[in-house]
Write an enzyme that holds these catalytic residues in place. Structure first.
Site, mmCIF file in Angstrom:
data_model
loop_
_atom_site.group_PDB
_atom_site.id
_atom_site.type_symbol
_atom_site.label_atom_id
_atom_site.label_comp_id
_atom_site.label_asym_id
_atom_site.label_seq_id
_atom_site.Cartn_x
_atom_site.Cartn_y
_atom_site.Cartn_z
ATOM 1 N N GLU A 89 0.803 -1.212 0.000
ATOM 2 C CA GLU A 89 0.000 0.000 0.000
ATOM 3 C C GLU A 89 0.839 1.266 0.000
ATOM 4 O O GLU A 89 1.966 1.284 0.474
ATOM 5 C CB GLU A 89 -0.937 -0.001 1.196
ATOM 6 N N CYS A 102 3.523 8.389 1.129
ATOM 7 C CA CYS A 102 4.104 7.471 2.103
ATOM 8 C C CYS A 102 4.286 6.122 1.406
ATOM 9 O O CYS A 102 3.309 5.507 0.985
ATOM 10 C CB CYS A 102 3.142 7.360 3.281
ATOM 11 N N CYS A 109 6.751 -7.430 6.804
ATOM 12 C CA CYS A 109 7.957 -6.974 7.500
ATOM 13 C C CYS A 109 8.400 -8.068 8.460
ATOM 14 O O CYS A 109 7.566 -8.737 9.067
ATOM 15 C CB CYS A 109 7.672 -5.688 8.275
ATOM 16 N N CYS A 113 7.238 -6.123 15.245
ATOM 17 C CA CYS A 113 6.649 -5.230 16.256
ATOM 18 C C CYS A 113 5.174 -5.617 16.392
ATOM 19 O O CYS A 113 4.426 -5.550 15.414
ATOM 20 C CB CYS A 113 6.773 -3.768 15.838
ATOM 21 N N CYS A 116 2.000 -3.524 15.202
ATOM 22 C CA CYS A 116 1.984 -3.058 13.813
ATOM 23 C C CYS A 116 1.345 -4.109 12.901
ATOM 24 O O CYS A 116 1.753 -5.274 12.897
ATOM 25 C CB CYS A 116 3.421 -2.766 13.375
ATOM 26 N N HIS A 218 9.599 4.502 20.517
ATOM 27 C CA HIS A 218 8.458 3.907 21.235
ATOM 28 C C HIS A 218 8.699 3.577 22.706
ATOM 29 O O HIS A 218 7.742 3.263 23.421
ATOM 30 C CB HIS A 218 7.933 2.635 20.543
ATOM 31 N N ASN A 292 -2.882 3.277 16.473
ATOM 32 C CA ASN A 292 -4.016 2.882 15.646
ATOM 33 C C ASN A 292 -4.263 1.408 15.979
ATOM 34 O O ASN A 292 -3.422 0.573 15.671
ATOM 35 C CB ASN A 292 -3.629 3.071 14.176
ATOM 36 N N CYS A 335 0.236 1.741 8.874
ATOM 37 C CA CYS A 335 0.823 0.785 7.928
ATOM 38 C C CYS A 335 0.191 -0.609 7.994
ATOM 39 O O CYS A 335 -0.167 -1.100 9.040
ATOM 40 C CB CYS A 335 2.335 0.725 8.096
HETATM 41 N N1 SAH Z 1 9.546 0.067 9.540
HETATM 42 C C1 SAH Z 1 9.698 1.470 9.674
HETATM 43 C C2 SAH Z 1 8.796 2.278 8.784
HETATM 44 C C3 SAH Z 1 7.381 1.796 8.614
HETATM 45 S S1 SAH Z 1 6.339 1.917 10.027
HETATM 46 C C4 SAH Z 1 9.531 1.870 11.114
HETATM 47 O O1 SAH Z 1 9.116 1.059 11.922
HETATM 48 O O2 SAH Z 1 9.876 3.018 11.427
HETATM 49 C C5 SAH Z 1 5.981 3.666 10.100
HETATM 50 C C6 SAH Z 1 5.620 4.144 11.487
HETATM 51 O O3 SAH Z 1 4.316 3.663 11.867
HETATM 52 C C7 SAH Z 1 6.574 3.671 12.574
HETATM 53 O O4 SAH Z 1 6.911 4.737 13.419
HETATM 54 C C8 SAH Z 1 5.741 2.629 13.286
HETATM 55 O O5 SAH Z 1 6.182 2.412 14.581
HETATM 56 C C9 SAH Z 1 4.369 3.238 13.209
HETATM 57 N N2 SAH Z 1 3.272 2.303 13.467
HETATM 58 C C10 SAH Z 1 3.185 1.016 13.109
HETATM 59 N N3 SAH Z 1 2.010 0.476 13.510
HETATM 60 C C11 SAH Z 1 1.348 1.458 14.144
HETATM 61 C C12 SAH Z 1 0.076 1.519 14.801
HETATM 62 N N4 SAH Z 1 -0.722 0.456 14.854
HETATM 63 N N5 SAH Z 1 -0.285 2.698 15.342
HETATM 64 C C13 SAH Z 1 0.533 3.780 15.269
HETATM 65 N N6 SAH Z 1 1.735 3.786 14.677
HETATM 66 C C14 SAH Z 1 2.149 2.629 14.120
HETATM 67 FE FE1 SF4 Z 2 8.151 -3.433 10.523
HETATM 68 FE FE2 SF4 Z 2 5.913 -2.400 11.471
HETATM 69 FE FE3 SF4 Z 2 8.029 -2.678 13.089
HETATM 70 FE FE4 SF4 Z 2 8.068 -0.808 11.125
HETATM 71 S S1 SF4 Z 2 6.707 -0.873 12.907
HETATM 72 S S2 SF4 Z 2 9.678 -2.278 11.661
HETATM 73 S S3 SF4 Z 2 6.876 -1.890 9.545
HETATM 74 S S4 SF4 Z 2 6.899 -4.357 12.117
#
Ligand code: SAH
Ligand code: SF4
Length: 350
Positions: A89, A102, A109, A113, A116, A218, A292, A335
């Site tokens: 996306e 974006c 991935c 995390c 996410c 975080h 989110n 994401c």
């Molecule tokens: N992998 C990279 C970039 C993609 S994620 C990273 O982790 O930085 C982009 C941002 O969205 C990151 O700061 C991530 O921590 C945040 N993110 C992921 N899932 C989320 C969620 N459910 N709510 C809020 N932020 C989120």
């Molecule tokens: Fe991967 Fe999501 Fe962690 Fe970013 S926040 S590194 S996209 S698992």
């Protein structure tokens, strides 16, 4: 099949020369593809026969599976199938003074995390440099359809879609070269967000000293961060901070710290008190993003009064902090979520 977006101007020139086309044709097609974000059917100055051969032998390989909009049309999200593989996306966000796309660097991935949606999918495949840059091209094309309260012109790129850019380093760097080269977007308008692959951060500074850096912190102590961001066990906070320091020395730029505000997880006064000296030392700008919620993880976003208290502690310490808007939440702009929905919808029924 190779996407045309994966070729450099030199490679495109060579290929067209092998078809008997002069070099100026290659430059013309290249300019149309990258500067005008044109598809082959919208290149009136290129002969039809050549356009047909290009479409057959060097396709764009970008299939728009779904488009959704929110914020009265100012946020647009596309589900794209690149190179005929898994869907990813891309989100386009129009503001009063800028238009930001974006982009994703991977389908899924591997970083795990838990909060996410992309992490919950696991890694499916890396995107190529051309596939990453093709999303920026989509953004440039789509920007013209944004409301006229925006510049209707693509100005910024953030690597904050699906995937971890620095664990697909070669293609991320290749995409940066295309975006700042062929597309002509300014390096200073491009930001790479990383979960904290420490050794790659100084390499980013060396290769693209004008490109911005956002680090998804975080948590401000290793125990809390290990639980939220498993790669912290590999590169703990001290090592990550050293890498950001090296980046700052090389680029003379201010890094950003990203922080998802998660109810009763990382939103305490104590976390804010630990974060403040880290942010001050790194001269970082802190972006707080209310979580989110995702189906695969039970936590909720921090309530507004908790976010206010967290902000107050940081501000009192002199830290620059912004609470990011949750733009596009009604289309799940965080994401990973749209393509998860798509998979569920298309999964065979048990
Ligand atoms: N992998 C990279 C970039 C993609 S994620 C990273 O982790 O930085 C982009 C941002 O969205 C990151 O700061 C991530 O921590 C945040 N993110 C992921 N899932 C989320 C969620 N459910 N709510 C809020 N932020 C989120
Ligand atoms: Fe991967 Fe999501 Fe962690 Fe970013 S926040 S590194 S996209 S698992």
């Amino acid at each position: 099949m190779t996407s045309v977006y994966d070729l450099t101007l030199e490679q495109l020139t060579e290929r067209l020369a092998s078809w008997g086309e002069p070099a100026f044709r290659a430059r013309q097609v290249h300019r149309q593809l990258w500067e005008r974000a044109a598809t082959y059917d919208r290149m009136p100055d290129v002969p039809k026969a050549l356009r047909e051969r290009l479409a057959a032998e060097l396709p764009l390989e970008v299939e728009v599976l779904q488009e959704r909009e929110a914020d009265r049309g100012a946020t647009r999200k596309a589900l794209l199938r690149l190179g005929g593989r898994h869907a990813i996306e891309t989100v386009l966000m129009g503001y009063r003074d800028r238009v930001t796309v974006c982009v994703s660097t991977q389908s899924g991935c591997a970083m795990g995390c838990g909060f996410c949606a992309t992490g919950q999918m696991g890694l499916r495949n890396n995107l190529t440099a051309g596939e990453i840059a093709a999303q920026v091209v989509w953004g440039r094309r789509e920007a013209a359809n944004l409301p006229d309260s925006t510049p209707q012109r693509l100005t910024n790129v953030v690597f904050m879609g699906m995937g971890e850019p620095l664990s697909n380093e070669r293609h991320t760097f290749g995409a940066l070269a295309k975006i700042t080269g062929a597309m002509g977007l300014g390096d200073r308008h491009v930001t790479v967000s990383t979960v904290g692959i420490a050794p790659a951060i100084p390499r980013l500074a060396e290769a693209f000293p004008q490109v911005g850096l956002a680090v998804s912190l975080h948590a401000a102590d290793d125990r809390t961060r290990n639980a939220l961001v498993p790669v912290n066990k590999m590169w703990p906070l001290a090592e990550l901070q050293d890498a950001i320091d090296a980046w700052r020395e090389r680029t003379h730029r201010r890094p950003s710290i990203e922080w998802a505000m998660i109810d009763r997880t990382n939103d305490s006064d104590e976390q804010a008190e630990r974060l403040a000296p880290i942010a001050l030392r790194l001269r970082a700008h802190v972006n707080l993003i209310p979580l989110n919620p995702t189906p695969g993880w039970p936590s909720q976003p921090s309530p507004p009064e908790r976010i206010r208290a967290f902000v107050a502690i940081l501000e009192d310490a002199g830290v620059a902090v912004t609470v990011r808007d949750t733009r596009g939440r009604d289309i799940d702009a965080a994401c990973g979520q749209l393509s998860l929905e798509h998979e569920r919808a298309s999964a065979p029924q048990a």
